[in-house]
Design an enzyme around this catalytic site. Structure first.
Site, PDB file in Angstrom:
ATOM      1  N   ARG A  52       0.872  -1.173   0.000  1.00  0.00           N
ATOM      2  CA  ARG A  52       0.000   0.000   0.000  1.00  0.00           C
ATOM      3  C   ARG A  52       0.913   1.229   0.000  1.00  0.00           C
ATOM      4  O   ARG A  52       2.134   1.111   0.037  1.00  0.00           O
ATOM      5  CB  ARG A  52      -1.038  -0.011   1.141  1.00  0.00           C
ATOM      6  CG  ARG A  52      -0.723  -0.783   2.373  1.00  0.00           C
ATOM      7  CD  ARG A  52       0.433  -0.281   3.155  1.00  0.00           C
ATOM      8  NE  ARG A  52       0.283   1.135   3.426  1.00  0.00           N
ATOM      9  CZ  ARG A  52       1.242   1.963   3.663  1.00  0.00           C
ATOM     10  NH1 ARG A  52       2.514   1.554   3.666  1.00  0.00           N
ATOM     11  NH2 ARG A  52       1.035   3.234   3.896  1.00  0.00           N
ATOM     12  N   GLY A  53       0.305   2.422  -0.017  1.00  0.00           N
ATOM     13  CA  GLY A  53       1.106   3.640  -0.169  1.00  0.00           C
ATOM     14  C   GLY A  53       1.198   3.957  -1.653  1.00  0.00           C
ATOM     15  O   GLY A  53       1.525   3.076  -2.471  1.00  0.00           O
ATOM     16  N   ALA A  54       0.893   5.211  -1.998  1.00  0.00           N
ATOM     17  CA  ALA A  54       0.721   5.561  -3.413  1.00  0.00           C
ATOM     18  C   ALA A  54       1.910   5.163  -4.314  1.00  0.00           C
ATOM     19  O   ALA A  54       1.716   4.503  -5.340  1.00  0.00           O
ATOM     20  CB  ALA A  54       0.413   7.053  -3.526  1.00  0.00           C
ATOM     21  N   GLN A 201      -1.759   2.231  10.156  1.00  0.00           N
ATOM     22  CA  GLN A 201      -0.482   2.214   9.433  1.00  0.00           C
ATOM     23  C   GLN A 201       0.619   2.940  10.217  1.00  0.00           C
ATOM     24  O   GLN A 201       1.797   2.629  10.067  1.00  0.00           O
ATOM     25  CB  GLN A 201      -0.634   2.873   8.053  1.00  0.00           C
ATOM     26  CG  GLN A 201      -1.430   2.063   7.048  1.00  0.00           C
ATOM     27  CD  GLN A 201      -2.880   2.476   7.028  1.00  0.00           C
ATOM     28  OE1 GLN A 201      -3.435   2.867   8.051  1.00  0.00           O
ATOM     29  NE2 GLN A 201      -3.518   2.395   5.872  1.00  0.00           N
ATOM     30  N   ASP A 242      -1.785  10.782  -1.565  1.00  0.00           N
ATOM     31  CA  ASP A 242      -2.161   9.798  -2.589  1.00  0.00           C
ATOM     32  C   ASP A 242      -2.498  10.457  -3.915  1.00  0.00           C
ATOM     33  O   ASP A 242      -2.491   9.807  -4.968  1.00  0.00           O
ATOM     34  CB  ASP A 242      -3.344   8.967  -2.103  1.00  0.00           C
ATOM     35  CG  ASP A 242      -2.896   8.087  -0.959  1.00  0.00           C
ATOM     36  OD1 ASP A 242      -2.852   8.575   0.188  1.00  0.00           O
ATOM     37  OD2 ASP A 242      -2.535   6.928  -1.220  1.00  0.00           O
ATOM     38  N   ASN A 252      -5.098  12.609   1.150  1.00  0.00           N
ATOM     39  CA  ASN A 252      -4.236  11.675   1.900  1.00  0.00           C
ATOM     40  C   ASN A 252      -5.114  10.885   2.865  1.00  0.00           C
ATOM     41  O   ASN A 252      -6.345  11.082   2.931  1.00  0.00           O
ATOM     42  CB  ASN A 252      -3.135  12.450   2.634  1.00  0.00           C
ATOM     43  CG  ASN A 252      -2.051  11.540   3.192  1.00  0.00           C
ATOM     44  OD1 ASN A 252      -1.558  10.655   2.481  1.00  0.00           O
ATOM     45  ND2 ASN A 252      -1.681  11.715   4.448  1.00  0.00           N
TER      46      ASN A 252
HETATM   47  O1  MRU Z   1      -4.369   3.212   2.467  1.00  0.00           O
HETATM   48  P1  MRU Z   1      -2.879   3.388   2.322  1.00  0.00           P
HETATM   49  O2  MRU Z   1      -2.107   2.738   3.419  1.00  0.00           O
HETATM   50  O3  MRU Z   1      -2.407   2.975   0.944  1.00  0.00           O
HETATM   51  O4  MRU Z   1      -2.666   4.942   2.447  1.00  0.00           O
HETATM   52  C1  MRU Z   1      -1.375   5.473   2.354  1.00  0.00           C
HETATM   53  C2  MRU Z   1      -1.317   6.928   2.558  1.00  0.00           C
HETATM   54  O5  MRU Z   1      -2.321   7.592   2.741  1.00  0.00           O
HETATM   55  C3  MRU Z   1       0.029   7.584   2.425  1.00  0.00           C
HETATM   56  O6  MRU Z   1       0.126   8.689   3.270  1.00  0.00           O
HETATM   57  C4  MRU Z   1       0.199   8.056   0.977  1.00  0.00           C
HETATM   58  O7  MRU Z   1       0.004   6.966   0.096  1.00  0.00           O
HETATM   59  C5  MRU Z   1       1.526   8.640   0.729  1.00  0.00           C
HETATM   60  S1  MRU Z   1       2.777   7.383   0.717  1.00  0.00           S
HETATM   61  C6  MRU Z   1       4.276   8.051   0.385  1.00  0.00           C
END
Ligand code: MRU
Length: 367
Positions: A52-54, A201, A242, A252
């Site tokens: 996960r994470g963009a 997270q 994101d 985000n």
């Molecule tokens: O639902 P997730 O865990 O994928 O969400 C991740 C986030 O919101 C992060 O802050 C975002 O992707 C930035 S990651 C460098």
């Protein structure tokens, strides 16, 4: 970054050709590494948040295209892979960016050449992400250095939300890269880590990263940030994103908006760290136009953790039958954002600022 002294990326291709990831569902209690062997594996890994994470979602999708090209490099397969992977998670724009980029490179090639080119471009996307995040750290370091100087060398307290650390990217992280760079520069830096309900997270991933890298930190509940800001305990907020619009609205993890409101009320600078593939140049109004993922109610009604027996499991925390709503992201309007830390420098959170930083990317939508 390092786990117990060994350098890891969050995704990599082994010499034999297999793509592997850290299955993040089990952290911080178990480090499980799994191979993704088919397009279906990649789609599941993104949808069910093994990764996960963009930025990492984008990198994983790129390798998903490559694995599918090795199985079937036809035009139909390429187009279908875009659809299958794109529908896995709706909010992070890096997913669409990576799928478009793979299609741009592969479509003109004869099918027989596509698998090799796809693996090469996926590897480049990963390397570019690492370098981009390193540069975000170089630029973000200056913010932390300035605050340290203002405090006469005193400790700089940074609050962050969710996990925008190395596990959300290929390496370094976005919001955490300036922190690692500050540490390397000898600055006394401390991190307040929002636990980030519902999936935690912050508690499960960011705190684990900070532990492994020896960064001074405190885990806090999501509702504590405003109080700490009122008492002068937070010098700077840095979060990831994101999807950021060409006007500087920042989407985000849910709860980011409330942190931005508290920061504005307490004159705490609120910065967003982002690689340029996270900018959506096509969207004008972030609140109205960015699709917000709604995830299952079980993420609210249940919490995962390690039982006294050592087994990692779920416990129910709400009454049987209580419904729950689970919007996973929110949008912080640009007016609440002090600046955008990109790989090219720190841009003001507005259309002119982003267009000046990325004149080669900005489209008409930013005007
Ligand atoms: O639902 P997730 O865990 O994928 O969400 C991740 C986030 O919101 C992060 O802050 C975002 O992707 C930035 S990651 C460098």
């Amino acid at each position: 970054m390092k786990i117990d002294g060994t350098h890891f990326r969050s995704i990599w291709r082994e010499a034999g050709g297999t793509v592997k990831i850290i299955d993040q569902r089990w952290l911080p209690h178990e480090l499980r590494i799994v191979a993704l062997n088919s397009r279906a594996d990649f789609a599941t890994a993104i949808r069910d948040m093994w990764v996960r994470g963009a930025p990492l979602i984008g990198a994983t999708a790129a390798y998903g295209v490559a694995v599918q090209m090795a199985a079937d490099p036809s035009d139909a397969s390429l187009a279908q892979t875009w659809d299958v992977l794109h529908e896995t998670r709706p909010t992070a724009i890096n997913l669409r960016w990576a799928l478009d980029e793979m299609t741009r490179v592969l479509k003109p090639l004869p099918p027989a050449d596509r698998a090799k080119a796809a693996f090469a471009r996926a590897a480049e996307i990963c390397d570019e992400d690492v370098e981009t995040n390193r540069m975000i750290g170089v630029h973000g370091l200056e913010l932390i250095r300035d605050i340290a100087a203002q405090k006469g060398g005193g400790r700089v307290n940074v609050l962050t939300h969710c996990n925008a650390g190395w596990l959300a990217t290929v390496d370094w992280g976005t919001a955490t890269s300036p922190i690692y760079h500050a540490l390397e520069a000898g600055i006394d830096v401390h991190v307040f880590v929002d636990e980030t309900r519902p999936r935690n997270q912050g508690a499960q991933l960011t705190a684990w990263e900070m532990n492994h890298h020896g960064v001074s930190h405190d885990l806090i509940v999501d509702n504590a940030g405003g109080h700490l800001m009122q008492h002068g305990e937070v010098d700077l907020v840095i979060v990831g994103t994101d999807r950021t619009t060409a006007q500087g609205d920042v989407c985000n993890k849910i709860g980011t908006y409330l942190k931005a409101l508290a920061a504005a009320d307490n004159n705490v600078p609120f910065y967003v760290a982002l690689p340029s593939p996270t900018i959506d140049w096509t969207v004008r109004d972030g609140v109205a136009e960015i699709p917000i993922e709604e995830r299952g109610a079980a993420e609210i009604t249940h919490v995962q953790g390690r039982m006294p027996s050592g087994v990692v499991g779920l416990v129910q925390i709400s009454p049987d039958g209580s419904p729950a709503r689970n919007p996973a992201f929110d949008v912080t309007p640009a007016r609440l954002v002090s600046g955008l830390i990109t790989e090219r420098g720190i841009a003001p959170a507005n259309a002119a600022g982003l267009a000046a930083m990325f004149p080669d990317r900005a489209t008409g939508a930013s005007a």
